[in-house]
Each structure stands twice: as structure tokens, then as C-alpha cells.
Scaffold this active site. Structure first.
Site, PDB file in Angstrom:
ATOM      1  N   GLY A  34     -75.402  69.680  37.708  1.00  0.00           N
ATOM      2  CA  GLY A  34     -74.153  70.426  37.618  1.00  0.00           C
ATOM      3  C   GLY A  34     -73.226  70.039  38.738  1.00  0.00           C
ATOM      4  O   GLY A  34     -73.611  69.320  39.659  1.00  0.00           O
ATOM      5  N   GLU A  76     -74.073  76.005  42.540  1.00  0.00           N
ATOM      6  CA  GLU A  76     -72.680  75.622  42.266  1.00  0.00           C
ATOM      7  C   GLU A  76     -71.704  76.743  42.601  1.00  0.00           C
ATOM      8  O   GLU A  76     -70.585  76.486  43.032  1.00  0.00           O
ATOM      9  CB  GLU A  76     -72.519  75.206  40.800  1.00  0.00           C
ATOM     10  CG  GLU A  76     -73.416  74.052  40.345  1.00  0.00           C
ATOM     11  CD  GLU A  76     -73.358  72.825  41.225  1.00  0.00           C
ATOM     12  OE1 GLU A  76     -72.352  72.618  41.921  1.00  0.00           O
ATOM     13  OE2 GLU A  76     -74.345  72.068  41.222  1.00  0.00           O
ATOM     14  N   TRP A  87     -76.442  69.597  54.839  1.00  0.00           N
ATOM     15  CA  TRP A  87     -76.296  68.385  55.651  1.00  0.00           C
ATOM     16  C   TRP A  87     -74.835  67.974  55.811  1.00  0.00           C
ATOM     17  O   TRP A  87     -74.538  66.958  56.407  1.00  0.00           O
ATOM     18  CB  TRP A  87     -77.124  67.252  55.041  1.00  0.00           C
ATOM     19  CG  TRP A  87     -76.868  67.048  53.567  1.00  0.00           C
ATOM     20  CD1 TRP A  87     -75.977  66.163  53.011  1.00  0.00           C
ATOM     21  CD2 TRP A  87     -77.490  67.729  52.478  1.00  0.00           C
ATOM     22  NE1 TRP A  87     -76.009  66.272  51.641  1.00  0.00           N
ATOM     23  CE2 TRP A  87     -76.923  67.218  51.283  1.00  0.00           C
ATOM     24  CE3 TRP A  87     -78.466  68.729  52.388  1.00  0.00           C
ATOM     25  CZ2 TRP A  87     -77.302  67.681  50.014  1.00  0.00           C
ATOM     26  CZ3 TRP A  87     -78.835  69.177  51.124  1.00  0.00           C
ATOM     27  CH2 TRP A  87     -78.267  68.661  49.961  1.00  0.00           C
ATOM     28  N   ASP A  98     -72.653  71.614  57.905  1.00  0.00           N
ATOM     29  CA  ASP A  98     -71.962  72.407  56.891  1.00  0.00           C
ATOM     30  C   ASP A  98     -70.961  73.378  57.503  1.00  0.00           C
ATOM     31  O   ASP A  98     -70.360  74.174  56.785  1.00  0.00           O
ATOM     32  CB  ASP A  98     -72.983  73.166  56.033  1.00  0.00           C
ATOM     33  CG  ASP A  98     -73.847  74.107  56.863  1.00  0.00           C
ATOM     34  OD1 ASP A  98     -73.698  74.127  58.099  1.00  0.00           O
ATOM     35  OD2 ASP A  98     -74.674  74.821  56.270  1.00  0.00           O
ATOM     36  N   THR A 103     -77.243  77.978  59.724  1.00  0.00           N
ATOM     37  CA  THR A 103     -78.077  77.016  58.983  1.00  0.00           C
ATOM     38  C   THR A 103     -78.361  75.868  59.940  1.00  0.00           C
ATOM     39  O   THR A 103     -77.433  75.289  60.502  1.00  0.00           O
ATOM     40  CB  THR A 103     -77.363  76.468  57.734  1.00  0.00           C
ATOM     41  OG1 THR A 103     -76.137  75.845  58.123  1.00  0.00           O
ATOM     42  CG2 THR A 103     -77.074  77.572  56.733  1.00  0.00           C
ATOM     43  N   ASP A 140     -85.878  74.897  41.674  1.00  0.00           N
ATOM     44  CA  ASP A 140     -85.363  76.266  41.520  1.00  0.00           C
ATOM     45  C   ASP A 140     -86.283  77.294  42.157  1.00  0.00           C
ATOM     46  O   ASP A 140     -85.837  78.199  42.862  1.00  0.00           O
ATOM     47  CB  ASP A 140     -85.199  76.609  40.031  1.00  0.00           C
ATOM     48  CG  ASP A 140     -83.883  76.084  39.464  1.00  0.00           C
ATOM     49  OD1 ASP A 140     -83.277  75.182  40.084  1.00  0.00           O
ATOM     50  OD2 ASP A 140     -83.480  76.567  38.389  1.00  0.00           O
TER      51      ASP A 140
HETATM   52  N1  ARG Z   1     -77.190  68.322  42.232  1.00  0.00           N
HETATM   53  C1  ARG Z   1     -76.379  69.455  42.033  1.00  0.00           C
HETATM   54  C2  ARG Z   1     -75.320  69.536  43.114  1.00  0.00           C
HETATM   55  O1  ARG Z   1     -75.469  69.073  44.218  1.00  0.00           O
HETATM   56  C3  ARG Z   1     -77.147  70.754  41.837  1.00  0.00           C
HETATM   57  C4  ARG Z   1     -78.430  70.943  42.542  1.00  0.00           C
HETATM   58  C5  ARG Z   1     -79.103  72.201  42.027  1.00  0.00           C
HETATM   59  N2  ARG Z   1     -80.490  72.276  42.397  1.00  0.00           N
HETATM   60  C6  ARG Z   1     -81.390  73.044  41.725  1.00  0.00           C
HETATM   61  N3  ARG Z   1     -82.641  73.110  42.123  1.00  0.00           N
HETATM   62  N4  ARG Z   1     -81.051  73.716  40.665  1.00  0.00           N
HETATM   63  O2  ARG Z   1     -74.261  70.104  42.918  1.00  0.00           O
HETATM   64 ZN    ZN Z   2     -74.313  70.674  45.493  1.00  0.00          ZN
HETATM   65 CA    CA Z   3     -75.305  74.465  59.963  1.00  0.00          CA
END
Ligand code: ARG
Ligand code: ZN
Ligand code: CA
Length: 260
Positions: A34, A76, A87, A98, A103, A140
Site C-alpha cells: 500500500g 498508511e 529510519w 523520523d 522512537t 502484521d
Molecule cells: N510497504 C508499505 C509502505 O511502506 C506498507 C508496509 C505495511 N506493513 C505491514 N506489515 N502491513 O507504505
Molecule cells: Zn510506509
Molecule cells: Ca526517532
């Protein structure tokens, strides 16, 4: 751009200044889960919001482990409310962050679900990096938190560039037009309960309701406007019914359980 256009097979956004739009799409297995727009970012008109692959959205239907707990949307929505990855905007290096003090510095993303603690070249002591944060890339089931600092940054976005969300009309629902409508407007939790019930309705006008025993004895009468907390701790454990009436005499009955 087709995602954002009904005429091109997608769906044209609701007013992006008032609503958080979520497009659930088919990315065609390109590895993407996403993405989201950040306040002040550059993106096509009327595309502000989230885009999530249908296999990664929600907790039921087409989802499969390890992306099966709706956390892509959580992640998101973090971006949508102005959060960066732990990071920072770019991978690698310990100078960039960030911008959030609570964090820990982190070099790059974490995959899978490693055992705690995880150290890297940016944070090599203490509890290590915060890989369980929603703004990392773990599975997740492995991500579980925003920090207080992230929360404050999201609130600043909600009260600042995203304040249009607070001014839409989505929260002023019209009066119910049927018994089913009334039933759907009411939520009761927790159920079962052992002492308190929170009863809420999305209707604007007050609703009256009565608590009945299984034998039909009326035990108590209440009114709810938006949300009311009812103390049922005096009643013995068992099954009860709540019967609701609104101003138009629509009615609905819901079962509750008191457990001790
Ligand atoms: N790769 C995506 C982003 O950086 C979503 C990462 C979501 N990770 C998860 N474990 N659902 O925006
Ligand atoms: Zn992301
Ligand atoms: Ca930080």
C-alpha cells in the site's frame, strides 16, 4: 491515476479536504502492499488518501498471513497523518531520523518478526530499535504500537493540515427511517458485561430504552443521547433484552448478557 477515476475503472474520491479516502485495488502482485499521501506532499489532484492492495486490506476475505491483521492501513494512516518510517525518509545512515524523539534511531527497515531485542549500527544498546512500531515493515502480527511522540505528530496533522476531517458532515446522521435503521444506529459494549454498558447511537435525537428480563419484566428505563453509560451491576447474571424507541416510534430490541 486510474484508481482515482470512476470513468477509468476506479473510483473518484469523496472531497479529499473532508474525508480520508481509501482505495482498495489490485496491484497485480508487484510486491507493494500500500501507499499513502502525506500532508504537503506532491501527488495528483484528488488522490489524497490511502491505496491498499485488496489482499492486504482488513482481516477477512482475501488476506493471508503474515499480512492479515489490517496493519497496512494502520501503517498508511500513520503516513497520512504525517509520520515517516522510523529510519527517516531515506534508507541507511544514522544522521537522518523520523523527527520523533521517542522512537530510537534506526538504520533501515525490519522484515519478518525478529526476537526482541534487535540492535543495529544506529542503536546498539538498551532495548535496541523499535521494530514493533507500526511505521516499520515487520509482519502484521509483529507490529503493535505508535509512540506518544508519533501520536502528538498525528494530532498536530489532524488539527492542522488535516483539520477538514473534523468539519465534514459524516458525524451528523439523519433520524432513523425504519426499525432496521434504528437497530443499526445503536451499539452496545462490552457485551457480555459484568457492571457497565456503554450504549451509543448515531441518531441525533434522544432515544429511550428499557431493560427487560427474559420473562418480560421491565426492570429499568433510560434515555440515550449519543452515548450513555448504564450501570447494570445490581442485576443478577443472565440474559436480558434492551428495547429501544426513537421519536418516530421505530423500535429495536437487542440482547445483552450480564456475566459475573
Ligand atoms: N510497504 C508499505 C509502505 O511502506 C506498507 C508496509 C505495511 N506493513 C505491514 N506489515 N502491513 O507504505
Ligand atoms: Zn510506509
Ligand atoms: Ca526517532
Amino acid at each position: 491515476n486510474n484508481y482515482y477515476s470512476t470513468t477509468n475503472g476506479g473510483k473518484t474520491a469523496w472531497d479529499v479536504n473532508k474525508y480520508l479516502n481509501i482505495w482498495v485495488v489490485d496491484f497485480g502482485n508487484n510486491g507493494l502492499l500500500g501507499f499513502a499521501t502525506q500532508p504537503g506532499g506532491a501527488f495528483p489532484a484528488n488522490s489524497d488518501g490511502l491505496v491498499i492492495g485488496y489482499q492486504f486490506f482488513g482481516r477477512v476475505g482475501n488476506v493471508a498471513p503474515p499480512i492479515n491483521k489490517g496493519r497496512t492501513a494502520t501503517h498508511e494512516i500513520g503516513h497520512y497523518f504525517n509520520l515517516d518510517h522510523l529510519w527517516g525518509p531515506n534508507v541507511g545512515g544514522c544522521n537522518e531520523d523520523d523527527g520523533i524523539a521517542d522512537t530510537p534511531l534506526q538504520d533501515q527497515e525490519t522484515q519478518g518478526c525478529p526476537a526482541f531485542p534487535v540492535f543495529d549500527n544506529c542503536t546498539s544498546i538498551g532495548d535496541g530499535i523499535m521494530f514493533c512500531n507500526f511505521l516499520d515493515y515487520v509482519n502484521d502480527a509483529c507490529m503493535s504500537m505508535f509512540t506518544q511522540g508519533q501520536k502528538l505528530k498525528m494530532l498536530a496533522a489532524l488539527n492542522g493540515p488535516r483539520s477538514g476531517l473534523l468539519n465534514n458532515n459524516a458525524c451528523s446522521w439523519p433520524a432513523a427511517t425504519s426499525n432496521i435503521d434504528l437497530a443499526n444506529s445503536i451499539s452496545i459494549f462490552p457485551n457480555p458485561t459484568n457492571n457497565l454498558l456503554t450504549i451509543s447511537t448515531t441518531e441525533n435525537a434522544p432515544i429511550s430504552f428499557s431493560l427487560y428480563s427474559v420473562t418480560g419484566q421491565m426492570l429499568k428505563k433510560f434515555q440515550v443521547k449519543k452515548s450513555t453509560i448504564v450501570d447494570v451491576s445490581d442485576f443478577p447474571a443472565g440474559v436480558y433484552y434492551l428495547t429501544f424507541f426513537d421519536a418516530k416510534n421505530n423500535s429495536a430490541t437487542k440482547k445483552i448478557i450480564i456475566a459475573k
